[in-house]
Structure formats: structure tokens, C-alpha cells
Design a protein around this motif. Sequence first.
Motif, PDB file in Angstrom:
ATOM      1  N   MET A 248       1.173  -1.246   0.274  1.00  0.00           N
ATOM      2  CA  MET A 248       0.136   0.304   0.219  1.00  0.00           C
ATOM      3  C   MET A 248       0.768   1.361   0.041  1.00  0.00           C
ATOM      4  O   MET A 248       0.764   2.413  -0.091  1.00  0.00           O
ATOM      5  N   ARG A 249       2.262   1.552  -0.029  1.00  0.00           N
ATOM      6  CA  ARG A 249       3.207   2.634  -0.001  1.00  0.00           C
ATOM      7  C   ARG A 249       2.859   3.046  -1.512  1.00  0.00           C
ATOM      8  O   ARG A 249       2.232   3.082  -2.404  1.00  0.00           O
ATOM      9  N   LYS A 250       3.125   4.490  -1.257  1.00  0.00           N
ATOM     10  CA  LYS A 250       2.915   5.344  -2.890  1.00  0.00           C
ATOM     11  C   LYS A 250       3.681   5.555  -3.403  1.00  0.00           C
ATOM     12  O   LYS A 250       3.685   5.721  -4.920  1.00  0.00           O
ATOM     13  N   LEU A 251       5.218   4.560  -3.023  1.00  0.00           N
ATOM     14  CA  LEU A 251       5.617   4.582  -4.474  1.00  0.00           C
ATOM     15  C   LEU A 251       5.466   3.030  -5.288  1.00  0.00           C
ATOM     16  O   LEU A 251       5.048   2.148  -4.372  1.00  0.00           O
ATOM     17  N   THR A 252       5.644   3.799  -6.960  1.00  0.00           N
ATOM     18  CA  THR A 252       4.912   2.741  -7.874  1.00  0.00           C
ATOM     19  C   THR A 252       6.624   2.731  -8.262  1.00  0.00           C
ATOM     20  O   THR A 252       6.479   3.202  -9.337  1.00  0.00           O
ATOM     21  N   THR A 253       6.674   1.169  -8.979  1.00  0.00           N
ATOM     22  CA  THR A 253       6.987   0.635  -9.811  1.00  0.00           C
ATOM     23  C   THR A 253       6.978   1.252 -11.320  1.00  0.00           C
ATOM     24  O   THR A 253       6.010   0.421 -11.552  1.00  0.00           O
ATOM     25  N   THR A 254       7.711   1.817 -11.638  1.00  0.00           N
ATOM     26  CA  THR A 254       7.181   2.641 -13.360  1.00  0.00           C
ATOM     27  C   THR A 254       8.005   1.373 -13.936  1.00  0.00           C
ATOM     28  O   THR A 254       8.589   0.820 -13.497  1.00  0.00           O
ATOM     29  N   ARG A 255       7.506   1.280 -15.609  1.00  0.00           N
ATOM     30  CA  ARG A 255       7.798   0.296 -15.982  1.00  0.00           C
ATOM     31  C   ARG A 255       9.509   0.456 -16.990  1.00  0.00           C
ATOM     32  O   ARG A 255      10.417  -0.292 -16.896  1.00  0.00           O
ATOM     33  N   VAL A 256       9.472   1.934 -16.110  1.00  0.00           N
ATOM     34  CA  VAL A 256      10.809   2.673 -16.919  1.00  0.00           C
ATOM     35  C   VAL A 256      12.002   2.078 -16.005  1.00  0.00           C
ATOM     36  O   VAL A 256      13.112   1.885 -16.004  1.00  0.00           O
ATOM     37  N   GLU A 257      11.237   2.834 -14.609  1.00  0.00           N
ATOM     38  CA  GLU A 257      12.886   1.881 -13.140  1.00  0.00           C
ATOM     39  C   GLU A 257      12.692   0.862 -13.814  1.00  0.00           C
ATOM     40  O   GLU A 257      13.774  -0.081 -13.501  1.00  0.00           O
ATOM     41  N   LEU A 258      11.996  -0.514 -14.069  1.00  0.00           N
ATOM     42  CA  LEU A 258      12.240  -2.030 -14.054  1.00  0.00           C
ATOM     43  C   LEU A 258      13.406  -2.599 -14.748  1.00  0.00           C
ATOM     44  O   LEU A 258      14.236  -3.098 -14.641  1.00  0.00           O
ATOM     45  N   TRP A 259      13.127  -1.536 -16.093  1.00  0.00           N
ATOM     46  CA  TRP A 259      13.619  -1.472 -17.764  1.00  0.00           C
ATOM     47  C   TRP A 259      15.473  -1.180 -17.032  1.00  0.00           C
ATOM     48  O   TRP A 259      16.034  -1.971 -17.151  1.00  0.00           O
ATOM     49  N   ALA A 260      15.319  -0.238 -16.282  1.00  0.00           N
ATOM     50  CA  ALA A 260      16.888   0.363 -15.430  1.00  0.00           C
ATOM     51  C   ALA A 260      17.379  -0.606 -14.456  1.00  0.00           C
ATOM     52  O   ALA A 260      18.229  -0.899 -14.949  1.00  0.00           O
ATOM     53  N   PHE A 261      16.192  -1.513 -14.039  1.00  0.00           N
ATOM     54  CA  PHE A 261      16.757  -2.572 -12.944  1.00  0.00           C
ATOM     55  C   PHE A 261      17.274  -3.809 -14.291  1.00  0.00           C
ATOM     56  O   PHE A 261      18.378  -4.980 -13.684  1.00  0.00           O
ATOM     57  N   TYR A 262      16.857  -4.380 -15.223  1.00  0.00           N
ATOM     58  CA  TYR A 262      17.073  -5.508 -15.792  1.00  0.00           C
ATOM     59  C   TYR A 262      18.763  -4.874 -16.613  1.00  0.00           C
ATOM     60  O   TYR A 262      19.203  -6.135 -16.573  1.00  0.00           O
ATOM     61  N   ILE A 263      18.305  -3.528 -17.393  1.00  0.00           N
ATOM     62  CA  ILE A 263      19.170  -3.294 -17.635  1.00  0.00           C
ATOM     63  C   ILE A 263      20.652  -3.201 -16.630  1.00  0.00           C
ATOM     64  O   ILE A 263      22.197  -3.549 -17.309  1.00  0.00           O
ATOM     65  N   TYR A 264      20.555  -3.043 -15.609  1.00  0.00           N
ATOM     66  CA  TYR A 264      22.105  -3.201 -14.500  1.00  0.00           C
ATOM     67  C   TYR A 264      22.296  -4.543 -14.911  1.00  0.00           C
ATOM     68  O   TYR A 264      23.626  -4.511 -14.904  1.00  0.00           O
ATOM     69  N   TYR A 265      21.428  -5.867 -15.164  1.00  0.00           N
ATOM     70  CA  TYR A 265      22.414  -6.221 -14.888  1.00  0.00           C
ATOM     71  C   TYR A 265      23.094  -7.555 -15.458  1.00  0.00           C
ATOM     72  O   TYR A 265      23.565  -8.517 -15.885  1.00  0.00           O
ATOM     73  N   ILE A 266      22.501  -6.161 -16.916  1.00  0.00           N
ATOM     74  CA  ILE A 266      23.065  -7.001 -18.423  1.00  0.00           C
ATOM     75  C   ILE A 266      24.917  -6.367 -18.182  1.00  0.00           C
ATOM     76  O   ILE A 266      25.542  -7.173 -18.453  1.00  0.00           O
ATOM     77  N   GLY A 267      24.999  -5.253 -17.231  1.00  0.00           N
ATOM     78  CA  GLY A 267      26.369  -5.009 -17.462  1.00  0.00           C
ATOM     79  C   GLY A 267      27.256  -5.835 -15.958  1.00  0.00           C
ATOM     80  O   GLY A 267      28.575  -6.009 -16.112  1.00  0.00           O
ATOM     81  N   ASN A 268      26.622  -6.287 -14.989  1.00  0.00           N
ATOM     82  CA  ASN A 268      26.769  -6.592 -13.991  1.00  0.00           C
ATOM     83  C   ASN A 268      26.879  -8.286 -14.128  1.00  0.00           C
ATOM     84  O   ASN A 268      26.278  -8.752 -13.737  1.00  0.00           O
ATOM     85  N   ASN A 269      27.403  -8.860 -15.173  1.00  0.00           N
ATOM     86  CA  ASN A 269      26.824  -9.950 -16.427  1.00  0.00           C
ATOM     87  C   ASN A 269      28.379 -10.643 -15.534  1.00  0.00           C
ATOM     88  O   ASN A 269      28.784 -12.375 -15.762  1.00  0.00           O
ATOM     89  N   GLY A 270      29.344 -10.522 -14.962  1.00  0.00           N
ATOM     90  CA  GLY A 270      30.305 -11.295 -14.162  1.00  0.00           C
ATOM     91  C   GLY A 270      31.859 -11.302 -14.476  1.00  0.00           C
ATOM     92  O   GLY A 270      32.901 -11.796 -15.140  1.00  0.00           O
ATOM     93  N   LEU A 271      31.420 -11.041 -16.133  1.00  0.00           N
ATOM     94  CA  LEU A 271      32.816 -11.207 -17.647  1.00  0.00           C
ATOM     95  C   LEU A 271      34.254 -10.044 -16.887  1.00  0.00           C
ATOM     96  O   LEU A 271      35.312 -11.517 -17.204  1.00  0.00           O
ATOM     97  N   SER A 272      34.122  -9.476 -15.898  1.00  0.00           N
ATOM     98  CA  SER A 272      35.624  -8.183 -15.841  1.00  0.00           C
ATOM     99  C   SER A 272      35.965  -8.795 -14.001  1.00  0.00           C
ATOM    100  O   SER A 272      36.454  -9.818 -14.704  1.00  0.00           O
ATOM    101  N   GLY A 273      34.932  -9.244 -13.628  1.00  0.00           N
ATOM    102  CA  GLY A 273      35.204  -9.858 -12.022  1.00  0.00           C
ATOM    103  C   GLY A 273      35.853 -11.205 -11.898  1.00  0.00           C
ATOM    104  O   GLY A 273      35.819 -12.256 -10.972  1.00  0.00           O
ATOM    105  N   PHE A 274      34.745 -12.264 -12.775  1.00  0.00           N
ATOM    106  CA  PHE A 274      34.018 -13.633 -12.463  1.00  0.00           C
ATOM    107  C   PHE A 274      34.708 -14.605 -13.407  1.00  0.00           C
ATOM    108  O   PHE A 274      35.087 -15.415 -13.758  1.00  0.00           O
ATOM    109  N   ASN A 275      35.005 -13.217 -14.758  1.00  0.00           N
ATOM    110  CA  ASN A 275      35.240 -14.477 -15.887  1.00  0.00           C
ATOM    111  C   ASN A 275      37.611 -14.592 -16.568  1.00  0.00           C
ATOM    112  O   ASN A 275      37.715 -15.032 -16.328  1.00  0.00           O
TER     113      ASN A 275
END
Length: 521
Positions: free
Chosen positions: A40-67
Motif C-alpha cells: 500500500m505504499r505510495k511509491l510505485t514501480t514504473t516500467r522505466v524503473e523496472l527496465w533500468a533494473f534489468y539493464i543493470y544486470y546486463i552490465g553486472n554479468n561477471g565477465l570482468s570480475g568472475f570470468n
Amino acid sequence: MSDSPDLDKKNRDAVNETDTVPTLTDVEDRPVTQKLGLGMRKLTTTRVELWAFYIYYIGNNGLSGFNFGPSQFQNLLFRAGYDPSQPPGTAPCSAGTDCVLPYLGHVRDVNSIVLLTNGISFALQAIVLLLIGAWADYGTWRPNITIFFTILAVAVSFAWLGVDHPDQWRAGIALYILGLIAYQCALTFWTAAFPGLARDLPEVKDSAKEVIEGNKSLEEHAHFESIQRNRISNVSFAISSAGEIIILAIMVGILKGVKSDASDDNNTKAFSYLIAFSGGCWLLCALPWFYLEKKRPGLSLPPGTSLLTIGFKQTYVAFRECMRLKQTFLYLIFFFLMGDVLNTTVTVIGTLQNSVVSYSTLELTELLIVGIVTQGLGIYLFWLVQKRFQISTKAMLSFNVFWILILTCWGLIGIHTDRFGFKHVWEIWLYQAFYGLMVCPWFLFFALFSVVGKTSAFIGPFVSSAIITASGNNDNMPFAFLFGLGMFSTVFLYFVDVKKSREECEAFVRAEAKQRAFEDA
């Protein structure tokens, strides 16, 4: 770290300044709005915010630190090392021979050095997350910590551009450790935003309002919210995998352009180029999330705690409560032991893979592409089969564990023979496909919890490094330990009673909701 505990009254009032909150109660005398969490919070997840969340994961893929970071580190060790059958420092390492260097007071095999350093990194991760891991749940520091570790990881990625010569292998140690810690911590604090995003989705908030209005039960709402969480998780993984394949494809072009296969020097420099490029991609993918993420407040600190002590008290409370939840405790023993087995097995195979393909940046990149494609297929097939035939989670997990043990068995064969045991290029290609299809679904079962579980995976690397040294530099010998530990951990899974565990957890959640957990801490 919890999924995202409910805000207490003080925090709810802070974010619901003008909301009219009904005072309906359930059978346990808890407000319905409290059981709905952030619905019931006033904050609402927008599609833009959700896509920003998804896109972050493209970068944090582990290629630099893990591979590529670990591969470059091992490559520098190999090029700086010497053949132990000859006087120290007189004969460089070559394919098919042992390769050693003095490290931490002993002359060690290169693979042993990688495992030992890996164990040090995971141990430091555990300390860091013990100190600040709880901040993902409490207070308002989580977004800033995500930014800090992301910037640190990107900085480490670019720092590799200055470490591309065998004589710099000691500097590689620092970058290897920092890179792994920054990658894991950034991933952990980014992931902690996931439950809040799901609860603030417009459709989830609408579902919560239906509960308040009496048109839907809490159980129906909880099921609907669970579906939305799964959807976000699956979409996030799919987008990350697709983006990672594109990045890897570009990397192949970079390697062709710099003629990475022309010489060992070119190949070593190419490693650093790839690490820096992946760091740059991460930064670009992270910026939208840094800007668009809504600053959702966390829990208020329990009485008698501070940000400096909450991590220790949370760990104590978690251990105390797990001791009361017998079935859950059995499961946790299995999870941490098998998680250590899997993480260490992947690291050991990774060290063997690097040497088998002669540290070829091009071939390692192509292998990663195969691994990403097959892991997406594997996770989807596991989910499809479980949904289609309604197979229990424990049965699916047991099936997955069987294939993890098969990996250790395959490596075990290589202790006394050179015919098998991750010693040939064809085995490495087969491993990437097998790992993606049959092993990666492990993460389907544990989702967010698997991220935290990786911080416990320092025992396996330490023991495996010692085993290699004690066995006269037999790089396959750790598989004997890993197979035994894997079989031992499976026993705990066998004795887990899922029905009893669910009953125990429901009772615990009711007690936790009354905020009793920290009373005796």
C-alpha cells in the motif's frame, strides 16, 4: 539477508503521508496492511524503473570480475612461473608440464595459487557482508552501497589495462581479489532491491487493495505477488543473458582487431582489453539504475542495535532461530555445503580450462557464448518440466544435484589418467554445454539466496589448494574432496521433510511478525 521485511509503523508513516490506511485485522491480530508489506505504499514501480533494473544486470554479468579477471590472473602466473623439474627460474612453463611460483611462503602450483587466492577473496567477502550485509535491509544506505561497489568494480576493470605483463602478477593478485569482492557485493546489494520493486508494481498494489476491500484473500494475494516476483526474475535473467551474448560477440570482434592470437604478448594485452571493455559496459548499463531507482526506505534498527552491530546480531539471531527450525537447519547445512562444492568445482574446472585452451582469449570468449546460451536453455527446460508435470522442488533439486556430482566424478577420473578429466579441448566444450543445461538450474531453485551463499564458499578453495600442494601438484586431486563433500551434503537434503519445514517456517514468520526475534539478542 531477508527478501525484504515489512516496514515498521514509523517507516510506513514516513512513506504514506497522505494515505488512509484501513485498520482491518486478521486472525492473528495483525493489521492486514502490515501483512501486505509494502503493497500500500505510495511509491510505485514504473516500467522505466523496472527496465533500468534489468539493464543493470546486463552490465553486472561477471565477465570482468568472475570470468576474464581470474583468467588473466592465471595467465600472468603461468607466464611468470617456472618448471619445477628444472632449477628455479631457469625453465619457463610450457603446456603439459607443472608450473610453480613462490607464494605466501611456499612454492606452489599455479592452479593452487589461484584457488588459494580465490579462498582469500571469498573469506574477505564474508567479512564485508557480515559487517554491512544487513544494511541491505536496514536504513537507507543500500542504493549508495550498490553505487560504491559498482564504481569500485569498474575502476578495477580499467586498472587491468596497466597490468598486462608477467612481472606484474603480484599486482594481479590485488586486482583479482578486489574484482571478485566488488562484483559479488554490487550484485548482492542490487539484488536486495528486487522484492521492493515487485511489491510496488501497480498490479501488485491493486491486488493488495482487493484484499483490503475483502475481494481477495491474503493467500491469493501472496500467490499473485509470488508470480510477479518470478516474472521479474525470469525476465531479468533473459535480458541479462541476451545482453551478455551481444557483449561477447563484440568482444570477438575486438580480439580479431587486436590480433590476439598473433603472440602471447598480444593475447595477454587482449585479456586486459576485454576486462576494461566489460567494465565500461557495466558502467553504461548501471547509470540508468543509479538515476531512476526510487529510494525505498528499509527497516528501522531494532532497539539496542546500530549499523555497526546489526550485522552481528542478525547473524546471531538467524543462527539461533535456525537451531529451532530443525528441517530448515538441515536444508541450510545442505545448501552451504553443496554451494561450496559447486563454486569450488567451477573454479577448479576453470583453472583446468584456462590451461587446456592455452589461455586463448578468443577460445575462452567463444566458450562463454556456448555457456550463456545453454544455461538459458537449461533453466527454461527445468522450469518447463517442473511446471508441466508438477514435480516437487525437492525432486527437481535432487536431480540437479546428481549432475553436479557427475561433474566432480568426471574430474575425479583425471587423477590417474590423462584420457579424461578436463584435460582435452573437446571436454571443455562439452563441459560448457553440460554445465549450462544440467548445472545452472541450481540457481533456479535458490534465486536471491544463492547470491549470499557464495560468500560462504571459501572452505573449498582453501582445502583444494592445500590438496594440490600435498599431492605433488596433481590439479585433479581436489575432485576427490569435492565428490566426498557433495555426497555428504546430499544426505542432509534427503532427510529434509518439506511439509514439516513449511509448518516450522510459518510458525517462525508469525513470531517474527511480532518482532520478538531481537528481544533476547
